[in-house]
Design a protein around this motif. Structure first.
Motif, short mmCIF file in Angstrom:
data_model
loop_
_atom_site.label_atom_id
_atom_site.label_comp_id
_atom_site.label_asym_id
_atom_site.label_seq_id
_atom_site.Cartn_x
_atom_site.Cartn_y
_atom_site.Cartn_z
N VAL A 158 13.06 -9.83 1.29
CA VAL A 158 12.10 -8.81 0.85
C VAL A 158 12.02 -8.86 -0.68
CG1 VAL A 158 11.55 -6.35 0.83
CG2 VAL A 158 12.66 -7.37 2.85
N ARG A 159 10.75 -8.74 -1.20
CA ARG A 159 10.57 -8.70 -2.66
C ARG A 159 10.46 -7.25 -3.12
NH1 ARG A 159 5.88 -11.46 -3.45
NH2 ARG A 159 6.94 -13.44 -3.84
N LEU A 214 5.81 0.91 -7.92
CA LEU A 214 7.05 0.58 -7.25
C LEU A 214 6.68 -0.04 -5.91
CD1 LEU A 214 10.16 0.81 -7.36
CD2 LEU A 214 9.96 3.07 -6.37
N LYS A 215 7.05 -1.31 -5.71
CA LYS A 215 6.55 -2.06 -4.55
C LYS A 215 7.67 -2.66 -3.71
CE LYS A 215 2.30 -3.68 -6.84
NZ LYS A 215 1.54 -4.89 -7.23
N VAL A 216 7.38 -2.77 -2.41
CA VAL A 216 8.24 -3.50 -1.47
C VAL A 216 7.35 -4.41 -0.65
CG1 VAL A 216 9.84 -3.34 0.47
CG2 VAL A 216 9.89 -1.60 -1.32
N ILE A 233 5.52 0.07 0.97
CA ILE A 233 5.72 0.92 -0.22
C ILE A 233 5.00 0.28 -1.42
CG2 ILE A 233 7.42 1.71 -1.90
CD1 ILE A 233 9.32 2.29 0.36
N ASP A 234 4.10 1.03 -2.02
CA ASP A 234 3.35 0.57 -3.19
C ASP A 234 2.84 1.83 -3.89
OD1 ASP A 234 1.83 -0.68 -5.10
OD2 ASP A 234 0.57 -1.82 -3.70
N ASP A 235 3.75 2.50 -4.62
CA ASP A 235 3.46 3.83 -5.17
C ASP A 235 3.65 3.87 -6.68
OD1 ASP A 235 3.04 4.61 -2.60
OD2 ASP A 235 4.84 5.85 -2.43
N ALA A 236 2.76 4.65 -7.32
CA ALA A 236 2.88 4.92 -8.77
C ALA A 236 3.80 6.11 -8.95
CB ALA A 236 1.52 5.16 -9.38
N SER A 237 5.06 5.92 -8.52
CA SER A 237 6.04 7.00 -8.55
C SER A 237 7.37 6.43 -8.97
CB SER A 237 6.13 7.68 -7.18
OG SER A 237 7.15 8.63 -7.16
N SER A 238 8.21 7.26 -9.58
CA SER A 238 9.53 6.79 -10.00
C SER A 238 10.54 6.79 -8.87
CB SER A 238 10.04 7.67 -11.15
OG SER A 238 10.15 9.02 -10.72
#
Length: 921
Positions: A158-159, A214-216, A233-238
């Protein structure tokens, strides 16, 4: 009165004896011919015996050809034998296995950092040492294989991309638990911290940037990210939490332990703020009110940013905080409520480490099986309870079919005497409280040969104790091994006390490089199941875990299929069974599953003082290893039994200190002691670091050697994958075929040596012209050179590489045999092994007709010769008797003739002496 007789005639000078011998020799010629014929018959009989042995040799070689196991035999080869060896049994399937070695097995061992100048000096310690079996640990981590309703987590890559845009590819091939997953992410070269929250994996960006989301991302075809709840998961969140993962039955959290399971099952909390001030004056007040697991407490403390290390204590049943700020002040941990004390961390100390107390995770519930208690030894037998008024009743666990702790508690409460049973406050056993208010103490005593009360820790006389917040007269049991330490105890005395308890660990004195001594405790059980938590109260030993009990682990991919993980407590893996296979035994291991003969019979034990006692496994109803160990220890003689240090068998140590040698002897037809490897005389062995006289199993047989499947043995880790190749093994078939060829040729050589004819000298063999040798030669050669029908597609021995040479001898072409096996192994097997019509059966039939015990040709001939030899012997005896009588007669005649001549001579002499009488004229 006899007279002297000479062999030579005194009168005639005749050699009487010689003359008689010659006459008897002439008369005995017919006897001598009969003796010669008998000797020839005896030589022929010996030759028939040799022929019989040769025919049977061919028969046995043929039977070996008929062995199906020869055709089922497999060979196994490892590309790295030093790291991973292989044993392929008959049932192993030809395949190629690629094996990754993940971890080797370890047996739990704990030692004291504190060192002592003498092992015999009084230490002045007062308190208790508790050895808790596995189950009380609070550092749990959910196994990936059991998540998602048992589907597990597929291995893959997983990246992960942090908000600065930096990314890293994380391979989860070696991840076995949630902790492994978090470790792999946190070790990646991205600013992402992985933790867990509310049953899901939580990712926290630490880059401080907002350049990227923040990406998976899943790489390849695996579904690793989805199985971990991180897909998409691909969110502009910490910080982002994945989906909540489905936990297996009996598991309450992904990491750590639910706080509700602590305090003996009563839980701890509610928690509030935990105030920490380090020695350098830095401090923080941490809000733990939302924490539900021990891992969340650790995460919250770590997130405070203080110069400290927080983790589980060495026993893994509490917490530990280490101050690394380097200040000169005290380390202070407190709270305005009970939070600090509930966590066992309240302190104000100049030391830089605070080791938290045992948080008492509940290990015994009403659903706990009695068979699982005492680290698998179980609880069996019966005991008697007498309340304080003298009222008596009894519990028979086996007879009443009580299987759980809850069932036992209910049974005690239904006795109608003045006692009440419940789970104890520590959640690791049961408590029996006296409610009769009598004048005598409550007592509990095991009955018969049972040890149930002792195993539960409730045997004895009640004392005043705090149970449920009240001071009562009670007996409070525990599954821990409780060692009471007194001020007069030396290190050696503590070791003796631990070994006397002996349920979970073996203690020894460790000699250090500087000449000092330390305490060492090693688990009686190998692997993950043998983990121990050891705590002291009233004194400290600064205990450290030398090796944490763990199972060996490998990942196996068969014929390029999906990888599967296999665990084993000792590094021996039953691969075909896809499960752990181990020669390690536990107290609950059944005697019936050990080497044959271990589950019945009786044996005697005589200690070195000459005292003897006996164990009868069947009569005493002993079914398990633990039951047998207890039975031996209850004999009342100078011996101590336990599971050996390797966990592979029983160890019996002589403790009598006598002058004789301890012996263990099977009685009657039993072989239990021999099967368990404890029969014989004790010898000096090193156990627990000490030299003792002992007998140590296991038996000579090993189940791994007899395995019919595929067994791997992990010896050491390998940096690269290991290839195991399992193939059909032709060596046994080659050996069987070669043995048959050799035995046949030996038989023909024997026939030739017995039937030869030398035209130059007219010499002949002992059985020249005999019908028996002709039958042997004809029957075997005709069958082998003919067509073998009814045994599959093959019709002749030539098709399997066996042929006749120009001298009538057989030869084996191994290449042709292997070619036939390669092309159609089943047809070759059918050719040799088909019942009634296969080559082996035909050989067997001919051999039976020639050398069989029921009317076999050679046996019949031998019996005929025996009859003739016996008849000749009778005739020879008769002729010898007649010749002896004739000898006596001739001797008598010769001596009589001598006597007559002597008389005549005497008379002549007398006559010659007569003088003429002259008459005067």
């Amino acid at each position: 009165m006899g007279r002297l007789q000479s062999s030579v005639g005194l009168i005639t000078g005749t050699n009487i004896t010689g003359t008689v011998d010659q006459l008897i020799a002439i008369s005995g010629q017919s006897r001598d011919r009969l003796v010669s014929r008998t000797e020839t018959l005896q030589q022929q009989q010996q030759s028939i015996a040799e022929l019989t042995a040769s025919v049977i040799g061919v028969q046995l070689a043929g039977q070996r050809l008929a062995s199906s196991s020869s055709f089922q035999s497999k060979s196994g080869a490892s590309s790295n034998e030093e790291a991973l060896s292989v044993q392929a049994g008959n049932d192993a399937k030809p395949a190629t296995h690629v094996v990754r070695t993940i971890q080797t097995a370890a047996t739990h061992a704990v030692s004291s950092r504190q060192r002592f100048d003498s092992a015999e000096t009084e230490l002045g310690f007062t308190g208790q040492l508790k050895i808790n079996p596995s189950g009380g640990f609070i550092d749990s981590s959910a196994e990936l294989s059991k998540l998602n309703d048992g589907r597990g987590v597929q291995s893959g890559t997983v990246r992960f991309t942090d908000r600065s845009g930096a990314s890293a590819e994380v391979d989860f091939a070696n991840a076995r638990t949630i902790d492994d997953v978090l470790q792999a992410i946190n070790d990646a070269e991205v600013d992402i911290q992985a933790t867990t929250e509310n049953g899901a994996i939580k990712l926290v960006d630490k880059s401080g940037s907002t350049l990227s989301n923040l990406k998976v991302e899943q790489l390849g075809d695996a579904e690793t990210a989805a199985d971990l709840g991180l897909w998409g998961i691909d969110d502009a969140s910490s910080s982002v939490s994945g989906l909540e993962l489905e936990l297996p039955a009996g598991v309450s959290s992904l990491r750590g332990t639910n706080l509700s399971e602590l305090g003996g099952g009563n839980g701890i909390g509610p928690l509030g703020n935990l105030d920490i001030e380090l020695s350098d004056g830095s401090s923080a007040s941490l809000d733990l009110s939302s924490a539900t697991t021990t891992s969340e407490i650790i995460d919250t403390i770590e997130a405070a940013g203080l110069s400290l290390i927080v983790k589980y204590n060495d026993a893994k049943n509490g917490l530990q905080i280490r101050d690394v700020s380097g200040g000169a002040g005290n380390l202070q941990i407190s709270s305005s409520d009970d939070t600090a004390s509930d966590l066992g961390l309240a302190a104000d100390t100049p030391d830089d480490i605070v080791v938290g107390k045992n948080l008492s995770r509940q290990t015994v519930t009403t659903d706990t099986l009695l068979a699982d208690m005492n680290q698998g030894a179980g609880v069996k037998g019966s005991f008697k309870i007498t309340d304080s008024t003298g009222a008596v009743s009894a519990i028979n666990i086996t007879g009443s079919a009580i299987t759980t702790v809850g069932g036992l508690v209910d049974a005690i409460n239904d006795l109608n005497i003045g006692v009440t049973a419940s789970i104890n406050d520590a959640g690791d056993g049961i408590a029996i409280v006296d409610t009769a208010s009598g004048s005598d103490p409550l007592t509990i005593v095991d009955t018969g040969t049972g040890t149930a009360a002792k195993s539960l820790g409730i045997a004895g006389t009640a004392t005043t104790q705090d149970v449920g917040g009240s001071s009562v007269s009670a007996l409070v049991g525990t599954q821990a091994g409780v060692i009471d330490v007194e001020s007069t105890d030396s290190l050696s005395a503590i070791v003796d006390k631990i070994n006397s308890d002996g349920r979970y660990g073996t203690a020894s004195i460790q000699t250090n490089d500087d000449g000092t001594f330390s305490l060492r405790v090693r688990s009686n059980k190998g692997g993950e199941a043998g983990k121990l938590a050891i705590n002291t109260t009233g004194f400290g030993l600064d205990l450290q875990t030398e090796s944490r009990g763990r199972d060996a682990m490998i990942a196996v991919s068969t014929d390029e299929g999906l990888e599967r993980f296999i665990q084993s407590s000792d590094g021996v893996f039953d691969v075909d069974g896809a499960g752990a296979r181990s020669d390690l035994i536990t107290s609950s291991s059944l005697l019936s599953e050990q080497t044959g003969g271990a589950s019945s019979g009786s044996f005697t034990i005589t200690d070195s003082a000459g005292v003897t006692s006996a164990v009868n496994i069947k009569v005493e109803g002993i079914e398990t290893i633990g039951g047998l160990v207890e039975a031996i220890n209850n004999l009342g003689i100078g011996v101590s039994a336990s599971i050996n240090e390797a966990g592979t068998g029983i160890s019996i140590v002589d403790t009598a200190g006598g002058d004789e040698t301890m012996t263990v002897t099977d009685v009657g037809n039993g072989i239990a002691a021999k099967a368990l490897g404890i029969a014989g005389e004790a010898s000096e062995k090193t156990i627990g670091g000490e030299k003792v006289n002992a007998l140590v199993g296991p038996g000579t047989e090993s189940t791994s050697d007899d395995s019919s499947g595929l067994v791997f043995t992990l010896k050491e880790l390998s940096d690269s994958p290991i290839t195991i190749t399992v193939a059909e093994d032709t060596s046994n078939i080659e050996v069987a075929a070669k043995t048959f060829v050799d035995q046949y040729n030996k038989l023909m050589d024997k026939v030739d040596s017995l039937t030869f004819f030398n035209a130059d000298t007219n010499e002949v063999g002992l059985m020249f012209g005999s019908s028996e040798t002709q039958r042997i030669r004809t029957n075997f050669s005709r069958m082998l050179s003919g067509s073998i029908n009814g045994a599959g597609e093959l019709r002749s021995i030539g098709q399997v590489g066996i042929s006749f040479d120009d001298k009538g001898r057989l030869s084996l072409d191994k290449s042709k045999l292997n070619e036939a096996l390669s092309e159609n192994r089943q047809q070759v097997e059918a050719f040799f092994t088909t019942e009634d019509t296969g080559l082996a059966q035909r050989i067997d039939d001919i051999a039976d007709r020639i050398a069989g015990v029921d009317g076999g040709l050679l046996l019949t001939r031998s019996e005929t010769i025996t009859t003739q030899i016996e008849r000749n012997g009778t005739q020879i005896d008769s002729m010898n008797s007649r010749l002896e009588r004739e000898r006596e007669r001739l001797l008598t005649q010769f001596y009589a003739t001598e006597t007559a001549i002597s008389k005549l001579q005497s008379n002549g002499t007398a006559i010659d002496q007569i003088q003429r009488i002259e008459i005067p004229s």
